[in-house]
Design a protein around this motif. Structure first.
Motif, PDB file in Angstrom:
ATOM      1  N   MET A   1      52.280 -30.790  13.967  1.00  0.00           N
ATOM      2  CA  MET A   1      53.199 -31.028  15.089  1.00  0.00           C
ATOM      3  C   MET A   1      52.439 -30.883  16.411  1.00  0.00           C
ATOM      4  SD  MET A   1      56.713 -29.015  16.115  1.00  0.00           S
ATOM      5  CE  MET A   1      57.500 -29.497  14.595  1.00  0.00           C
ATOM      6  N   TYR A   2      52.651 -31.807  17.315  1.00  0.00           N
ATOM      7  CA  TYR A   2      51.964 -31.778  18.598  1.00  0.00           C
ATOM      8  C   TYR A   2      52.496 -30.650  19.464  1.00  0.00           C
ATOM      9  CZ  TYR A   2      50.818 -33.051  23.395  1.00  0.00           C
ATOM     10  OH  TYR A   2      50.393 -33.026  24.703  1.00  0.00           O
ATOM     11  N   LYS A   3      51.594 -29.834  20.016  1.00  0.00           N
ATOM     12  CA  LYS A   3      51.955 -28.746  20.912  1.00  0.00           C
ATOM     13  C   LYS A   3      51.428 -29.052  22.301  1.00  0.00           C
ATOM     14  CE  LYS A   3      51.917 -25.210  17.300  1.00  0.00           C
ATOM     15  NZ  LYS A   3      51.333 -23.905  16.863  1.00  0.00           N
ATOM     16  N   THR A   4      52.241 -28.820  23.298  1.00  0.00           N
ATOM     17  CA  THR A   4      51.874 -29.139  24.675  1.00  0.00           C
ATOM     18  C   THR A   4      50.789 -28.198  25.181  1.00  0.00           C
ATOM     19  OG1 THR A   4      54.125 -29.918  25.108  1.00  0.00           O
ATOM     20  CG2 THR A   4      52.749 -29.444  27.013  1.00  0.00           C
ATOM     21  N   MET A   5      49.782 -28.768  25.818  1.00  0.00           N
ATOM     22  CA  MET A   5      48.712 -27.993  26.448  1.00  0.00           C
ATOM     23  C   MET A   5      49.185 -27.540  27.820  1.00  0.00           C
ATOM     24  SD  MET A   5      45.396 -27.350  25.790  1.00  0.00           S
ATOM     25  CE  MET A   5      43.806 -27.065  26.571  1.00  0.00           C
ATOM     26  N   ARG A   6      48.918 -26.273  28.170  1.00  0.00           N
ATOM     27  CA  ARG A   6      49.305 -25.817  29.503  1.00  0.00           C
ATOM     28  C   ARG A   6      48.286 -26.335  30.513  1.00  0.00           C
ATOM     29  NH1 ARG A   6      49.032 -20.796  28.872  1.00  0.00           N
ATOM     30  NH2 ARG A   6      47.595 -19.959  30.412  1.00  0.00           N
ATOM     31  N   ILE A   7      48.759 -27.066  31.512  1.00  0.00           N
ATOM     32  CA  ILE A   7      47.893 -27.690  32.505  1.00  0.00           C
ATOM     33  C   ILE A   7      48.241 -27.142  33.884  1.00  0.00           C
ATOM     34  CG2 ILE A   7      47.173 -29.849  33.585  1.00  0.00           C
ATOM     35  CD1 ILE A   7      47.862 -31.260  30.958  1.00  0.00           C
ATOM     36  N   GLU A   8      47.249 -26.571  34.562  1.00  0.00           N
ATOM     37  CA  GLU A   8      47.410 -26.024  35.905  1.00  0.00           C
ATOM     38  C   GLU A   8      46.668 -26.928  36.885  1.00  0.00           C
ATOM     39  OE1 GLU A   8      49.120 -23.244  36.617  1.00  0.00           O
ATOM     40  OE2 GLU A   8      49.538 -22.554  34.575  1.00  0.00           O
ATOM     41  N   CYS A   9      47.369 -27.436  37.896  1.00  0.00           N
ATOM     42  CA  CYS A   9      46.775 -28.355  38.872  1.00  0.00           C
ATOM     43  C   CYS A   9      46.581 -27.657  40.216  1.00  0.00           C
ATOM     44  CB  CYS A   9      47.656 -29.587  39.051  1.00  0.00           C
ATOM     45  SG  CYS A   9      47.871 -30.553  37.544  1.00  0.00           S
ATOM     46  N   GLU A  10      45.398 -27.817  40.797  1.00  0.00           N
ATOM     47  CA  GLU A  10      45.074 -27.228  42.089  1.00  0.00           C
ATOM     48  C   GLU A  10      44.582 -28.312  43.035  1.00  0.00           C
ATOM     49  OE1 GLU A  10      45.702 -24.170  42.792  1.00  0.00           O
ATOM     50  OE2 GLU A  10      46.050 -23.333  40.781  1.00  0.00           O
ATOM     51  N   GLU A  11      44.807 -28.109  44.327  1.00  0.00           N
ATOM     52  CA  GLU A  11      44.344 -29.067  45.321  1.00  0.00           C
ATOM     53  C   GLU A  11      42.825 -29.008  45.452  1.00  0.00           C
ATOM     54  OE1 GLU A  11      44.767 -32.168  47.976  1.00  0.00           O
ATOM     55  OE2 GLU A  11      46.366 -31.223  46.826  1.00  0.00           O
ATOM     56  N   THR A  12      42.283 -27.794  45.698  1.00  0.00           N
ATOM     57  CA  THR A  12      40.853 -27.623  45.900  1.00  0.00           C
ATOM     58  C   THR A  12      40.362 -26.374  45.178  1.00  0.00           C
ATOM     59  OG1 THR A  12      40.981 -28.675  48.086  1.00  0.00           O
ATOM     60  CG2 THR A  12      39.008 -27.376  47.604  1.00  0.00           C
ATOM     61  N   LEU A  13      39.253 -26.499  44.475  1.00  0.00           N
ATOM     62  CA  LEU A  13      38.608 -25.377  43.802  1.00  0.00           C
ATOM     63  C   LEU A  13      37.101 -25.476  44.022  1.00  0.00           C
ATOM     64  CD1 LEU A  13      40.404 -25.398  40.323  1.00  0.00           C
ATOM     65  CD2 LEU A  13      40.691 -23.661  42.101  1.00  0.00           C
ATOM     66  N   ASP A  14      36.412 -24.368  43.855  1.00  0.00           N
ATOM     67  CA  ASP A  14      34.953 -24.463  43.865  1.00  0.00           C
ATOM     68  C   ASP A  14      34.490 -25.240  42.643  1.00  0.00           C
ATOM     69  OD1 ASP A  14      35.744 -22.469  42.095  1.00  0.00           O
ATOM     70  OD2 ASP A  14      34.113 -21.093  42.605  1.00  0.00           O
ATOM     71  N   SER A  15      35.054 -24.922  41.481  1.00  0.00           N
ATOM     72  CA  SER A  15      34.684 -25.568  40.234  1.00  0.00           C
ATOM     73  C   SER A  15      35.786 -25.329  39.215  1.00  0.00           C
ATOM     74  CB  SER A  15      33.357 -24.994  39.725  1.00  0.00           C
ATOM     75  OG  SER A  15      33.176 -25.228  38.349  1.00  0.00           O
ATOM     76  N   THR A  16      36.242 -26.372  38.551  1.00  0.00           N
ATOM     77  CA  THR A  16      37.261 -26.181  37.516  1.00  0.00           C
ATOM     78  C   THR A  16      36.713 -25.331  36.385  1.00  0.00           C
ATOM     79  OG1 THR A  16      36.633 -28.262  36.412  1.00  0.00           O
ATOM     80  CG2 THR A  16      38.440 -28.355  38.021  1.00  0.00           C
TER      81      THR A  16
ATOM     82  N   ILE B   1      42.539 -26.673  33.516  1.00  0.00           N
ATOM     83  CA  ILE B   1      42.549 -26.589  34.971  1.00  0.00           C
ATOM     84  C   ILE B   1      42.132 -27.941  35.542  1.00  0.00           C
ATOM     85  CG2 ILE B   1      41.617 -25.429  37.003  1.00  0.00           C
ATOM     86  CD1 ILE B   1      43.244 -23.578  35.248  1.00  0.00           C
ATOM     87  N   VAL B   2      42.964 -28.482  36.437  1.00  0.00           N
ATOM     88  CA  VAL B   2      42.686 -29.771  37.079  1.00  0.00           C
ATOM     89  C   VAL B   2      42.572 -29.549  38.581  1.00  0.00           C
ATOM     90  CG1 VAL B   2      43.481 -32.147  37.420  1.00  0.00           C
ATOM     91  CG2 VAL B   2      44.044 -30.935  35.304  1.00  0.00           C
ATOM     92  N   ALA B   3      41.621 -30.204  39.229  1.00  0.00           N
ATOM     93  CA  ALA B   3      41.469 -30.103  40.679  1.00  0.00           C
ATOM     94  C   ALA B   3      41.340 -31.487  41.295  1.00  0.00           C
ATOM     95  CB  ALA B   3      40.248 -29.258  41.039  1.00  0.00           C
TER      96      ALA B   3
ATOM     97  N   GLU C   1      38.206 -40.553  44.857  1.00  0.00           N
ATOM     98  CA  GLU C   1      39.198 -40.071  43.893  1.00  0.00           C
ATOM     99  C   GLU C   1      38.523 -39.924  42.536  1.00  0.00           C
ATOM    100  OE1 GLU C   1      43.623 -41.028  42.036  1.00  0.00           O
ATOM    101  OE2 GLU C   1      42.710 -42.409  43.465  1.00  0.00           O
ATOM    102  N   ALA C   2      38.788 -38.800  41.896  1.00  0.00           N
ATOM    103  CA  ALA C   2      38.199 -38.541  40.584  1.00  0.00           C
ATOM    104  C   ALA C   2      39.165 -37.697  39.764  1.00  0.00           C
ATOM    105  CB  ALA C   2      36.858 -37.838  40.717  1.00  0.00           C
ATOM    106  N   LEU C   3      39.020 -37.784  38.460  1.00  0.00           N
ATOM    107  CA  LEU C   3      39.732 -36.888  37.553  1.00  0.00           C
ATOM    108  C   LEU C   3      38.742 -35.805  37.153  1.00  0.00           C
ATOM    109  CD1 LEU C   3      42.044 -35.990  35.732  1.00  0.00           C
ATOM    110  CD2 LEU C   3      41.253 -37.644  34.026  1.00  0.00           C
TER     111      LEU C   3
END
Length: 217
Positions: free
Chosen positions: A1-16, A34-36, A55-57
């Motif tokens: 069964m697929y389980k959702t990954m917890r994803i935290e999004c930030e505007e700016t970070l030194d490094s994800t 962690i997404v930035a 723009e980048a992912l």
């Protein structure tokens, strides 16, 4: 069964990658991503800095349950495996992307992204950067919905293909590397005559080389 990954999004970070490490130290249990939108000191391979683009992912995640690795994967080939899973998804979405050995995403002769895999304590920390719009470097050739991409990739990694399946496909495309090289420490290794081994290593004129590790003379 697929389980959702917890994803935290930030505007700016030194490094994800570093932010993920900090959060895990504070007992924020994985699975965590962690997404930035912007990084001031993003990390690339060999200690290089990942430069910000228009723009980048950019994201990092802890590779443990519910995510899993194939039972048959050689440990030194995890970056190749992850890079090829991402490459396959983007290619099926219409991109002409390919995986340059061992962990870079290319379109034609331009780098558009890369994968960084580090073992920290008992967890694999995986960082991914993909240029979406760029004036200095290569960029992805399709429109990418970041949220859908992340959801789909983490779904695949909960029931991943075997290393044998992945290697078979990657081997068919390995010839694209022939005009390139990669760095082993401070040494630049030509891929022109390299033979890809089933465990993800290379045979370069009789010298057996693994991802960022060298064995033999």
């Amino acid at each position: 069964m697929y389980k959702t990954m917890r994803i935290e999004c930030e505007e700016t970070l030194d490094s994800t990658q570093e932010e993920l490490r900090r959060r895990l130290i504070k007992d924020m249990k994985a699975p965590l991503c962690i997404v930035a939108k912007h990084q001031t000191n993003g990390r690339g391979s060999r200690g290089n800095v990942w430069e910000n683009e228009i723009e980048a992912l950019m994201f990092s995640f802890a590779y443990n349950k519910p995510l899993c690795l194939p039972d048959d994967i050689p440990p030194q080939s995890i970056a190749i495996f992850l890079g090829f899973v991402i490459k396959e998804y983007l290619a099926m979405s219409g991109s002409k992307i390919w995986l340059k050995y061992p962990n870079d995403l290319y379109i034609a002769k331009q780098k558009v992204g890369g994968i960084l895999v580090e073992k920290w304590r008992d967890v694999l920390l995986c960082g991914v950067g993909i240029n979406l719009i760029s004036t200095k470097f290569g960029a992805l050739d399709i429109v990418l919905d970041k949220s859908v991409f992340l959801k789909d990739i983490f779904k695949v990694l909960q029931n991943p293909p075997s290393w044998k399946q992945t290697f078979r496909k990657y081997k068919l495309e390995f010839h694209k590397n022939s005009s390139f090289s990669f760095h082993l420490g401070t040494e630049c290794i030509s891929l022109e005559n390299a033979l890809l081994l089933e465990d993800g290593g290379l045979d370069v004129d009789g010298r057996i080389i693994y991802n960022l590790r060298s064995y033999g003379a």
